[in-house]
Write a protein that holds these residues in place. Structure first.
Motif, short mmCIF file in Angstrom:
data_model
loop_
_atom_site.label_atom_id
_atom_site.label_comp_id
_atom_site.label_asym_id
_atom_site.label_seq_id
_atom_site.Cartn_x
_atom_site.Cartn_y
_atom_site.Cartn_z
N VAL A 1 2.34 -4.27 -13.74
CA VAL A 1 1.50 -3.67 -15.19
C VAL A 1 1.16 -2.89 -15.32
O VAL A 1 1.54 -2.01 -17.24
N LYS A 2 0.87 -1.40 -14.81
CA LYS A 2 0.87 -0.49 -15.13
C LYS A 2 2.65 0.22 -16.06
O LYS A 2 2.39 0.76 -16.93
N GLU A 3 3.58 -0.45 -15.45
CA GLU A 3 4.46 0.34 -15.76
C GLU A 3 4.66 -0.05 -17.27
O GLU A 3 5.32 -0.15 -18.19
N ALA A 4 4.24 -1.60 -17.49
CA ALA A 4 4.75 -2.72 -18.52
C ALA A 4 3.66 -2.27 -19.83
O ALA A 4 4.05 -2.88 -21.22
N ALA B 1 -5.07 -7.81 -5.84
CA ALA B 1 -4.35 -8.04 -7.40
C ALA B 1 -3.75 -6.29 -7.25
O ALA B 1 -2.42 -6.32 -7.62
N THR B 2 -4.59 -5.30 -7.09
CA THR B 2 -3.48 -4.01 -6.92
C THR B 2 -2.85 -3.81 -6.17
O THR B 2 -1.73 -3.19 -6.53
N ALA B 3 -2.85 -4.30 -4.97
CA ALA B 3 -1.38 -4.38 -3.46
C ALA B 3 -0.36 -4.92 -4.29
O ALA B 3 0.85 -4.14 -4.33
N VAL B 4 -0.79 -6.45 -5.17
CA VAL B 4 0.39 -7.09 -5.41
C VAL B 4 1.03 -6.40 -6.59
O VAL B 4 2.13 -6.65 -7.31
N ALA B 5 0.59 -5.90 -8.42
CA ALA B 5 0.32 -5.93 -9.06
C ALA B 5 0.19 -4.69 -9.98
O ALA B 5 0.65 -4.70 -11.27
N TRP B 6 -0.33 -4.48 -9.45
CA TRP B 6 -0.43 -2.88 -9.76
C TRP B 6 0.82 -2.04 -10.76
O TRP B 6 0.29 -1.34 -12.50
N GLN C 1 2.15 -15.54 -6.63
CA GLN C 1 0.78 -16.40 -8.08
C GLN C 1 -0.13 -15.89 -7.56
O GLN C 1 -0.48 -15.59 -9.04
N ILE C 2 -0.96 -14.50 -6.63
CA ILE C 2 -1.36 -13.21 -7.47
C ILE C 2 -0.91 -12.71 -8.47
O ILE C 2 -1.43 -12.35 -9.40
N LYS C 3 -0.19 -12.69 -8.80
CA LYS C 3 0.93 -11.97 -9.83
C LYS C 3 0.66 -12.42 -10.60
O LYS C 3 0.14 -11.73 -12.12
N VAL D 1 -3.80 1.89 -16.88
CA VAL D 1 -4.29 0.78 -15.96
C VAL D 1 -4.92 1.48 -14.50
O VAL D 1 -3.59 2.09 -13.80
N LEU D 2 -5.72 1.25 -14.23
CA LEU D 2 -6.47 1.46 -12.39
C LEU D 2 -6.09 1.07 -11.56
O LEU D 2 -7.42 -0.26 -11.76
N GLY D 3 -5.63 1.22 -10.48
CA GLY D 3 -6.23 0.41 -9.53
C GLY D 3 -7.30 1.58 -8.12
O GLY D 3 -7.43 2.59 -8.43
N VAL D 4 -7.27 0.51 -7.64
CA VAL D 4 -8.33 0.71 -6.56
C VAL D 4 -7.67 1.73 -5.21
O VAL D 4 -8.72 2.41 -4.32
N ILE D 5 -6.44 1.09 -5.14
CA ILE D 5 -6.71 1.69 -3.78
C ILE D 5 -6.25 3.01 -3.57
O ILE D 5 -6.57 3.57 -2.52
N LEU D 6 -5.05 3.78 -4.58
CA LEU D 6 -5.26 5.40 -4.42
C LEU D 6 -6.33 6.04 -4.48
O LEU D 6 -6.72 6.14 -2.77
N PRO D 7 -7.09 5.56 -5.10
CA PRO D 7 -8.95 6.50 -5.11
C PRO D 7 -8.96 6.48 -3.60
O PRO D 7 -9.67 7.47 -2.96
N GLY D 8 -9.33 5.36 -3.53
CA GLY D 8 -9.85 4.48 -1.61
C GLY D 8 -8.77 5.44 -0.93
O GLY D 8 -9.50 5.82 0.69
#
Lengths: 264, 264
Positions: B84-87, B76-81, B49-51, B92-99
């Motif tokens: 989406v980035k591939e597509a 959203a980053t955990a589930v779909a980043w 659903q989140i995706k 498309v930038l997520g918050v998890i890797l920088p953190g």
């Protein structure tokens, strides 16, 4: 995750200033470095020739299975970065945009000086990039054709170096509040340049700025090297004498290294 | 050079912490923000659903002709980043890797805490990313399902907030030297979290780290907005009440804004 090394290319030893900064920031990443000292400096050469040489360096690095290529050379970046970046399917990073961007952030008066080789200054790429981002900035460019040879010949701490730097920079003194070291050789002359310009002038080391960006791109493309691989085995190649390269490199990096000669 | 706006998506108002940091760092960039407050928090929802919701937000931003999309939402980053980035053919930038990357650099003891929504913690993505980079790190994860709703309901400065934060964080106190705020809503609770954990614990704001990375990627992809365009016209959209969104947003951003309702 990608444990392959990062490739660095330069016309000679100048790119070591970028490599040293990367080792400091990301000590677990591995480096393959190629310096084209036999044909340095690139600055006075025609653009087509610089492009050809740069492609030779790129192809050499690709045989070493690198995951990313860093153009640790302003002249090569000015002439060939966009073309190589388009052509390869690994990230290719240049030193000019990080430096231009940092200079805009650093300047209070909007008066920015740029030092570079003849080709870098002739290409006017720093002014173009700085004013595209921030049109009200005034850019004073100055070609310093004698600087890189001072470094390549390991004379960058000599009294000759001091004389050359002071004479060359005279037209810029008092005119800018920020100065871009737009050639990766110039950070080795940094103390002299700082004295010549005055202590209030902010020096922008494009190479150091570039090293910070490498870290972000490793994250974005998810190609960091695992920190569990404790040992790094950096490799250094030069098209000229390994002995001369090693002397400058060990002094600058503060560690013993092995250098291999390579013909391109 | 690319004068189009940057798109931000979040389950609600939390992503404003990333947007505010971007405005501070790059005041000439323009933002289009969409918060899915009607369906916030995403944390307790099933991954599929989140995706689906995230894709709806992405498609909405694409209709606004954005040049880059920032997942200003950890869930959203955990589930779909990655998908989406591939597509997409824009960055498309997520918050998890920088953190994750910032936490590794900050920790002295190698003991890192991670706070997040139920889904972010269940996905174990911070531990996975942190330990992939640095296997010896110990990661203590803690789901904080009550935190985001406190922010969405504009109760993040209340005595209730203080009580909830202190009770929730109790298991982590004294066990870590670095704590990742692994949900973009949490920086609004930062003063309370810092008090609850003690002043010595380093709090890592994934969103702020992400804002720094945006700047590098704008350079790398050569899509900065010109600083000659003096006026920015940020646009804010919410799937819930514009009034409630505006109240929180104006308080957090410190400026008057207009918010539009949108149905996805």
């Amino acid at each position: 995750m990608d444990n392959r090394p990062i490739g660095f290319l330069d016309s000679g030893v100048g790119g070591l200033t970028v490599a040293r900064e990367l080792m400091r920031q990301l000590p677990h990443e591995e480096i393959v470095y190629i310096g084209d000292s036999a044909r340095a400096p690139y600055g006075p050469r025609p653009a087509e020739q610089i492009k050809e040489y740069t492609w030779q360096l790129v192809r050499f690095l690709l045989t070493k299975d690198v995951k990313m290529i860093v153009f640790a050379c302003n002249t090569a970046t000015a002439v060939a970065w966009e073309e190589v970046k388009e052509a390869l399917d690994i990230p290719v990073l240049g030193v000019i945009l990080p430096g231009a961007s940092a200079a805009i952030k650093a300047s209070q008066t909007g008066k920015i000086g740029v030092l570079g080789t003849a080709m870098t200054i002739q290409s006017d790429i720093y002014r173009t990039k700085i004013q595209a981002l921030s049109p009200e900035m005034q850019v004073e460019s100055l070609a310093c054709p004698k600087f890189a040879p001072l470094v390549e010949s390991n004379n960058y701490q000599s009294s000759l170096a001091k004389k050359v730097v002071y004479e060359t920079l005279r037209p810029l003194v008092g005119k800018v509040d920020t100065l871009v070291l737009g050639c990766t050789h110039y950070p080795l002359l940094r103390p002299i340049i700082q004295n010549a310009m005055g202590q209030d002038v902010k020096l922008i080391d494009s190479g150091a700025e570039c090293a910070r960006d490498i870290s972000v791109l490793l994250n974005y493309f998810e190609i960091n090297r695992s920190r569990s691989l404790e040992k790094t085995q950096h490799r250094y190649y030069t098209t000229a004498s390994p002995l001369a390269f090693r002397e400058i490199a060990e002094n600058w990096l503060g560690m013993a290294i092995e250098v291999e000669h390579v013909s391109l």
